[in-house]
Structures are given as C-alpha cells and as structure tokens.
Design a protein around this motif. Structure first.
Motif, PDB file in Angstrom:
ATOM      1  N   ASN A  82      36.598  37.903  40.573  1.00  0.00           N
ATOM      2  CA  ASN A  82      36.425  37.707  39.129  1.00  0.00           C
ATOM      3  C   ASN A  82      37.742  37.864  38.381  1.00  0.00           C
ATOM      4  OD1 ASN A  82      33.701  37.399  39.577  1.00  0.00           O
ATOM      5  ND2 ASN A  82      33.111  39.414  38.779  1.00  0.00           N
ATOM      6  N   VAL A  83      38.458  38.935  38.685  1.00  0.00           N
ATOM      7  CA  VAL A  83      39.702  39.229  37.973  1.00  0.00           C
ATOM      8  C   VAL A  83      40.778  38.205  38.324  1.00  0.00           C
ATOM      9  CG1 VAL A  83      41.573  40.905  37.712  1.00  0.00           C
ATOM     10  CG2 VAL A  83      39.182  41.683  37.710  1.00  0.00           C
ATOM     11  N   THR A  84      40.895  37.887  39.612  1.00  0.00           N
ATOM     12  CA  THR A  84      41.914  36.928  40.049  1.00  0.00           C
ATOM     13  C   THR A  84      41.727  35.569  39.381  1.00  0.00           C
ATOM     14  OG1 THR A  84      42.143  38.045  42.187  1.00  0.00           O
ATOM     15  CG2 THR A  84      42.925  35.780  42.063  1.00  0.00           C
ATOM     16  N   HIS A  85      40.489  35.216  39.097  1.00  0.00           N
ATOM     17  CA  HIS A  85      40.204  33.942  38.420  1.00  0.00           C
ATOM     18  C   HIS A  85      40.945  33.844  37.091  1.00  0.00           C
ATOM     19  CE1 HIS A  85      37.916  30.446  37.063  1.00  0.00           C
ATOM     20  NE2 HIS A  85      37.671  31.090  35.924  1.00  0.00           N
ATOM     21  N   PHE A  86      41.190  34.986  36.451  1.00  0.00           N
ATOM     22  CA  PHE A  86      41.838  34.989  35.144  1.00  0.00           C
ATOM     23  C   PHE A  86      43.326  35.318  35.204  1.00  0.00           C
ATOM     24  CE2 PHE A  86      37.332  35.596  34.145  1.00  0.00           C
ATOM     25  CZ  PHE A  86      37.161  34.588  33.204  1.00  0.00           C
ATOM     26  N   VAL A  87      43.907  35.279  36.396  1.00  0.00           N
ATOM     27  CA  VAL A  87      45.359  35.372  36.560  1.00  0.00           C
ATOM     28  C   VAL A  87      45.911  33.952  36.618  1.00  0.00           C
ATOM     29  CG1 VAL A  87      47.260  36.227  37.974  1.00  0.00           C
ATOM     30  CG2 VAL A  87      45.121  37.531  37.847  1.00  0.00           C
ATOM     31  N   LYS A  88      46.898  33.656  35.820  1.00  0.00           N
ATOM     32  CA  LYS A  88      47.492  32.322  35.832  1.00  0.00           C
ATOM     33  C   LYS A  88      48.162  32.049  37.173  1.00  0.00           C
ATOM     34  CE  LYS A  88      48.644  32.273  30.875  1.00  0.00           C
ATOM     35  NZ  LYS A  88      49.759  32.184  29.894  1.00  0.00           N
ATOM     36  N   PRO A  89      48.175  30.811  37.632  1.00  0.00           N
ATOM     37  CA  PRO A  89      48.960  30.485  38.832  1.00  0.00           C
ATOM     38  C   PRO A  89      50.410  30.920  38.640  1.00  0.00           C
ATOM     39  CG  PRO A  89      47.538  28.648  38.233  1.00  0.00           C
ATOM     40  CD  PRO A  89      47.433  29.646  37.105  1.00  0.00           C
ATOM     41  N   GLY A  90      50.946  31.651  39.622  1.00  0.00           N
ATOM     42  CA  GLY A  90      52.285  32.198  39.496  1.00  0.00           C
ATOM     43  C   GLY A  90      52.317  33.551  38.829  1.00  0.00           C
ATOM     44  N   GLY A  91      51.154  33.976  38.290  1.00  0.00           N
ATOM     45  CA  GLY A  91      51.064  35.284  37.654  1.00  0.00           C
ATOM     46  C   GLY A  91      50.853  36.390  38.679  1.00  0.00           C
ATOM     47  N   TYR A  92      50.795  37.626  38.209  1.00  0.00           N
ATOM     48  CA  TYR A  92      50.773  38.784  39.108  1.00  0.00           C
ATOM     49  C   TYR A  92      49.529  39.652  38.910  1.00  0.00           C
ATOM     50  CZ  TYR A  92      55.677  37.626  39.906  1.00  0.00           C
ATOM     51  OH  TYR A  92      56.837  36.975  40.225  1.00  0.00           O
ATOM     52  N   LEU A  93      49.029  40.172  40.021  1.00  0.00           N
ATOM     53  CA  LEU A  93      47.956  41.163  40.035  1.00  0.00           C
ATOM     54  C   LEU A  93      48.514  42.444  40.643  1.00  0.00           C
ATOM     55  CD1 LEU A  93      44.924  41.976  39.757  1.00  0.00           C
ATOM     56  CD2 LEU A  93      44.647  41.192  42.129  1.00  0.00           C
ATOM     57  N   LEU A  94      48.394  43.544  39.907  1.00  0.00           N
ATOM     58  CA  LEU A  94      48.888  44.842  40.379  1.00  0.00           C
ATOM     59  C   LEU A  94      47.703  45.770  40.609  1.00  0.00           C
ATOM     60  CD1 LEU A  94      51.307  43.463  38.839  1.00  0.00           C
ATOM     61  CD2 LEU A  94      52.110  45.753  38.303  1.00  0.00           C
ATOM     62  N   VAL A  95      47.608  46.333  41.806  1.00  0.00           N
ATOM     63  CA  VAL A  95      46.549  47.288  42.129  1.00  0.00           C
ATOM     64  C   VAL A  95      47.186  48.646  42.397  1.00  0.00           C
ATOM     65  CG1 VAL A  95      45.067  45.459  43.036  1.00  0.00           C
ATOM     66  CG2 VAL A  95      46.560  46.726  44.607  1.00  0.00           C
ATOM     67  N   GLY A  96      46.353  49.662  42.538  1.00  0.00           N
ATOM     68  CA  GLY A  96      46.866  51.001  42.790  1.00  0.00           C
ATOM     69  C   GLY A  96      47.534  51.105  44.149  1.00  0.00           C
ATOM     70  N   HIS A  97      48.494  52.015  44.271  1.00  0.00           N
ATOM     71  CA  HIS A  97      49.232  52.166  45.526  1.00  0.00           C
ATOM     72  C   HIS A  97      48.332  52.588  46.685  1.00  0.00           C
ATOM     73  CE1 HIS A  97      53.089  51.274  43.857  1.00  0.00           C
ATOM     74  NE2 HIS A  97      53.104  52.313  43.036  1.00  0.00           N
ATOM     75  N   SER A  98      47.200  53.210  46.380  1.00  0.00           N
ATOM     76  CA  SER A  98      46.289  53.658  47.436  1.00  0.00           C
ATOM     77  C   SER A  98      45.189  52.638  47.721  1.00  0.00           C
ATOM     78  CB  SER A  98      45.648  54.994  47.052  1.00  0.00           C
ATOM     79  OG  SER A  98      44.871  54.852  45.866  1.00  0.00           O
ATOM     80  N   GLU A  99      45.236  51.481  47.066  1.00  0.00           N
ATOM     81  CA  GLU A  99      44.185  50.473  47.214  1.00  0.00           C
ATOM     82  C   GLU A  99      44.669  49.312  48.080  1.00  0.00           C
ATOM     83  OE1 GLU A  99      41.754  50.916  43.080  1.00  0.00           O
ATOM     84  OE2 GLU A  99      43.782  50.124  42.924  1.00  0.00           O
ATOM     85  N   SER A 100      43.733  48.726  48.819  1.00  0.00           N
ATOM     86  CA  SER A 100      44.075  47.652  49.743  1.00  0.00           C
ATOM     87  C   SER A 100      43.180  46.441  49.508  1.00  0.00           C
ATOM     88  CB  SER A 100      43.921  48.133  51.192  1.00  0.00           C
ATOM     89  OG  SER A 100      44.041  47.048  52.094  1.00  0.00           O
TER      90      SER A 100
END
Length: 273
Positions: A236-254
């Motif tokens: 769901n969230v990735t759908h709203f990231v523009k192509p070439g844009g960035y998704l940042l998750v927590g350092h403890s998340e995979s």
C-alpha cells in the motif's frame, strides 16, 4: 464516604481472542498473547469510567457499528507511540547528503511521515528542509492511526527532555522555550507547524486520493504487524512512492521475502524502480 470502584476482572482467554480479532480487523495490528497485561492496564480505565462489569462488555460496545468514537479511543489507548526527534540519525544524513542535492529546487519535494506518532519525526524532517531548502518548495504529511497523538502533534509542544537530540542551533532557530506554566517545555515554531499537515490514516486501507511522495518514512511500525499484514501495508505504502523515490524503514526492520518494486540502497533505505 464513597468506596473506590472495584477493579475489572482479569482478561479471560476468550476476551483476549476477541480483542485480538477486533484490533486486527480494524487496524491490522497483531496483538500477541504477551500483550495481555498491557491490554488490561490500558483499557481497564474505560471499563471503570463506563461502569462495565468485564472486558467482554467493553469489547461488545466498541465492536458495535455506532460506537466509532469509543472504538477510536480504545485504538488510541492500545497503540504504542514511542518516538523522539532525529531518531536514527543516519536517515536524516541520507536525506541531506543524497536526496536533497539531486532534487530540483523548482519542483515541490513531498515527504510522508507515515507513522508520525506525536510528530517528532515530521518536525525533524521539517527542520532539515527549512535549513536546506528554505527557498525551494516542500510539503510534509504526517499520518497515524491514533487521533490522540495527531492532536498532540498539531500542538507541537514537548517536554525539554524530548529535545535532547535536536542540534542546539536548530533548537534555537526552530523552537520556543516555554515560560511560566510552560516551564520545562518547548514549542515547535509556527513557521514549521504551518508547513506540516497531520492527518489520520490506516496503513492497511490508504485513501485513493493520496498524492505520491518523493520520500516516505515508514519506520518502526511494520514490526507490529503479522507477515500478511506487513506485506499488505508495504505494498500500500510503496504504491504512493514516486518512481525513483525512496522508502525508509527502521534499522531493525526487514523487507526480506516481500516482492516489491524496490531496490535496496542500504539495509533500511530502498529506492522505487
């Protein structure tokens, strides 16, 4: 003298199962058995306030279609909101050193703090953007499932101890130290509060009207979901990231094992293909 109201009885196995199902259906939250004591301590005050005899009665109340307000109150009480300014500083360094220099100063940079809690993450991003893109357009949206923490975020008032990770220059530039009844607190400056939009969103069912973002912070939240819900939220969230844009998750998340149109830049930074 009136006696003290009796404490609610313990949460039974059946009641625990009902709350697990309800919170999973409503917000996708996985409530493990280990959280039984937390559920009891956080919801018992509502049983007492409403004069209900047990947790089953409270469950039946908040499960009713017409009890949206009380159901939201229960969600606010049960969701854990732990955050602080400039948490996981490496992500802010990445934003400053890698993203901003490559982004056009004529285009509007849109950033989403997707689990914003009480607003520290969104305001940290705002401080950085005001410093480095003061003369260029930008927008920040902060969202959370809890209306209670969003109300707090909009106010922008925090105990001084919560500002320990804010660089002194930014604290001086972007915040006001409280006096009188606000002694020991600080207020995020109006010039930032006006630039950050806080809105309620359920990550398991995002609104189609949402406009895409250049950068999304989705940190320290997917750990609260089971595997199927985690995959759905990420999609769901990735759908709203523009192509070439960035998704940042927590350092403890995979994101291991989840098929998404993302390229890993570092273990907690992904670029959308």
């Amino acid at each position: 003298m009136a006696g003290t109201a009796p404490a609610p009885p313990p949460v039974s196995n059946e009641e625990m199962r009902l709350f697990q199902q309800l919170f999973y259906q409503q917000i996708g939250m996985h409530l493990p058995e280990s959280k039984r004591a937390l559920l009891s301590s956080r919801l018992s005050r509502r049983l007492v306030a409403l004069g209900l005899p047990n947790f089953r009665a409270y469950h039946d109340l908040i499960a009713a279609p017409g009890e949206r307000e009380e159901r939201q109150r229960a969600i606010d009480l049960i969701t854990t909101n732990e955050t602080f300014f400039f948490r996981e500083i490496g992500h802010f360094a990445f934003l400053s050193q890698k993203v901003l220099p490559s982004f056009s100063r004529t285009d509007t940079l849109r950033i989403w703090s997707a689990a914003s809690s009480t607003g520290e993450e969104a305001y940290s991003i705002a401080m950085l953007l005001d410093n480095e893109r003061h003369d260029a357009p930008w927008e920040i949206v902060g969202s959370d499932i809890s209306q209670r923490v969003l109300d707090s975020a909009r106010q922008g008032v925090y105990p001084m101890v919560r500002g320990e990770n804010i660089p002194p220059a930014d604290l001086k530039k972007h915040c006001l130290r409280g006096t009188g009844q606000y002694e020991g607190q600080f207020l995020v400056g109006k010039h930032l509060r006006q630039r950050v939009e806080f809105t309620q969103m359920n990550l398991t069912a995002l609104p189609a009207r949402l406009k895409p973002f250049d950068v999304v912070f989705l940190r320290n939240v997917i750990i609260y979901f089971d595997a199927p819900t985690k995959a759905r939220v990420l999609a769901n969230v990735t759908h709203f990231v523009k192509p070439g844009g960035y998704l940042l998750v927590g350092h403890s998340e995979s994101l291991h094992g989840i098929q998404l149109p993302l390229q890993m830049i570092s273990p907690s930074v992904y670029r959308k293909l």
